[in-house]
Design a protein around this motif. Structure first.
Motif, PDB file in Angstrom:
ATOM      1  N   MET A 123     -16.683  13.092 -39.116  1.00  0.00           N
ATOM      2  CA  MET A 123     -16.069  11.858 -39.436  1.00  0.00           C
ATOM      3  C   MET A 123     -16.986  11.263 -40.533  1.00  0.00           C
ATOM      4  O   MET A 123     -18.158  11.528 -40.986  1.00  0.00           O
ATOM      5  CB  MET A 123     -16.132  10.898 -38.257  1.00  0.00           C
ATOM      6  CG  MET A 123     -15.136  11.474 -37.181  1.00  0.00           C
ATOM      7  SD  MET A 123     -13.555  11.516 -37.495  1.00  0.00           S
ATOM      8  CE  MET A 123     -13.143  13.360 -37.690  1.00  0.00           C
ATOM      9  N   PRO A 124     -16.496  10.143 -41.210  1.00  0.00           N
ATOM     10  CA  PRO A 124     -17.088   9.771 -42.399  1.00  0.00           C
ATOM     11  C   PRO A 124     -18.400   9.059 -41.777  1.00  0.00           C
ATOM     12  O   PRO A 124     -18.446   8.644 -40.512  1.00  0.00           O
ATOM     13  CB  PRO A 124     -16.379   8.508 -43.008  1.00  0.00           C
ATOM     14  CG  PRO A 124     -14.802   8.717 -42.301  1.00  0.00           C
ATOM     15  CD  PRO A 124     -14.974   9.667 -41.274  1.00  0.00           C
ATOM     16  N   PRO A 125     -19.453   8.874 -42.910  1.00  0.00           N
ATOM     17  CA  PRO A 125     -20.740   8.344 -42.142  1.00  0.00           C
ATOM     18  C   PRO A 125     -20.436   6.921 -41.475  1.00  0.00           C
ATOM     19  O   PRO A 125     -19.541   6.019 -41.783  1.00  0.00           O
ATOM     20  CB  PRO A 125     -21.404   7.956 -43.249  1.00  0.00           C
ATOM     21  CG  PRO A 125     -20.969   8.785 -44.483  1.00  0.00           C
ATOM     22  CD  PRO A 125     -19.256   9.061 -43.936  1.00  0.00           C
ATOM     23  N   GLY A 126     -21.176   6.602 -40.278  1.00  0.00           N
ATOM     24  CA  GLY A 126     -21.039   5.468 -39.423  1.00  0.00           C
ATOM     25  C   GLY A 126     -19.755   5.658 -38.606  1.00  0.00           C
ATOM     26  O   GLY A 126     -19.929   4.644 -37.594  1.00  0.00           O
ATOM     27  N   ALA A 127     -19.034   6.435 -38.450  1.00  0.00           N
ATOM     28  CA  ALA A 127     -17.913   6.775 -37.647  1.00  0.00           C
ATOM     29  C   ALA A 127     -18.501   6.959 -36.251  1.00  0.00           C
ATOM     30  O   ALA A 127     -19.436   7.713 -35.934  1.00  0.00           O
ATOM     31  CB  ALA A 127     -16.809   7.641 -37.973  1.00  0.00           C
ATOM     32  N   VAL A 128     -17.925   6.502 -35.246  1.00  0.00           N
ATOM     33  CA  VAL A 128     -18.175   6.863 -33.706  1.00  0.00           C
ATOM     34  C   VAL A 128     -17.093   7.262 -33.138  1.00  0.00           C
ATOM     35  O   VAL A 128     -16.106   6.474 -32.992  1.00  0.00           O
ATOM     36  CB  VAL A 128     -18.987   5.561 -33.148  1.00  0.00           C
ATOM     37  CG1 VAL A 128     -19.243   5.990 -31.520  1.00  0.00           C
ATOM     38  CG2 VAL A 128     -20.172   5.043 -33.499  1.00  0.00           C
ATOM     39  N   PRO A 129     -16.856   8.566 -32.583  1.00  0.00           N
ATOM     40  CA  PRO A 129     -18.024   9.577 -32.490  1.00  0.00           C
ATOM     41  C   PRO A 129     -18.079  10.205 -34.003  1.00  0.00           C
ATOM     42  O   PRO A 129     -17.424  10.092 -34.892  1.00  0.00           O
ATOM     43  CB  PRO A 129     -17.682  10.607 -31.621  1.00  0.00           C
ATOM     44  CG  PRO A 129     -16.233  10.545 -31.516  1.00  0.00           C
ATOM     45  CD  PRO A 129     -15.819   9.146 -31.833  1.00  0.00           C
ATOM     46  N   ALA A 130     -19.202  10.748 -34.331  1.00  0.00           N
ATOM     47  CA  ALA A 130     -19.641  11.566 -35.403  1.00  0.00           C
ATOM     48  C   ALA A 130     -18.590  12.555 -35.643  1.00  0.00           C
ATOM     49  O   ALA A 130     -18.624  13.024 -36.982  1.00  0.00           O
ATOM     50  CB  ALA A 130     -20.836  12.041 -35.564  1.00  0.00           C
TER      51      ALA A 130
END
Length: 181
Positions: A123-130
């Protein structure tokens, strides 16, 4: 081994789209401009949104088969999808868009192999989950449609229509209510 593969994803999606199409057919064309509240999509825009929003996952999974969303041009895709939603269409044109795009997506799902479903996608940086599995991402198209179909069923009620799934359930329950198991 999974118990829910590409063929099952396709069959399940086709069932969801069949129900969406039934709702779209039952709402009169003169109600396609109805908005349930200010600053919301009209019925026609909502149906078009359902018809075109698969394009995000199709681009990622079928066209590019990305292993990461880092660098994906979200703003450009969203601009295209939003423009499609705003394009004036007749009821029949919207129905055909739902049919054609639905079958394009289901056809892709039908051919998805089990190995692909387990692959992680960053996922894009900072997204949860990764990361997410491709399975989760592919399933999200159906989940998204069901979310909006719930809205459409509420709109049907606002327009004085009883949704077909409610009518079907009532018909199944009528013998029970009448004491005829």
């Amino acid at each position: 081994m999974t118990y829910y593969g590409g063929k099952e994803l396709a069959a399940s999606f086709r069932q969801v789209r069949k129900n969406t199409l039934t709702i779209a057919q039952e709402i009169p064309e003169d109600k396609y401009s109805f908005r349930p509240a200010p600053n919301t999509r009209s019925v026609g825009e909502l149906l078009t949104h359902i018809a075109v929003s698969y394009a995000f996952q199709y681009q990622i999974q079928a066209v590019e088969r990305r292993s990461s969303l880092v660098g994906f041009d979200f703003p450009s895709l969203m601009k295209t999808i939003t423009a499609e939603e705003k394009t004036p269409r007749s009821k029949e044109q919207i129905l055909e868009l739902l049919r054609a795009n639905g079958e394009k997506w289901a056809g892709f799902l039908d051919g998805v192999k089990e190995e692909l479903l387990a692959e992680p996608v960053g996922m894009p940086p900072g997204a949860v989950p990764a990361t997410k599995s491709r399975f989760e991402m592919l399933l999200s198209v159906k989940e998204h449609e069901m979310h909006h179909r719930g809205q459409l069923m509420m709109i049907e009620r606002m327009l004085g229509l009883v949704p077909h799934l409610t009518r079907e359930m009532q018909a199944r329950m009528a013998p029970v209510a009448a004491g005829k198991n």
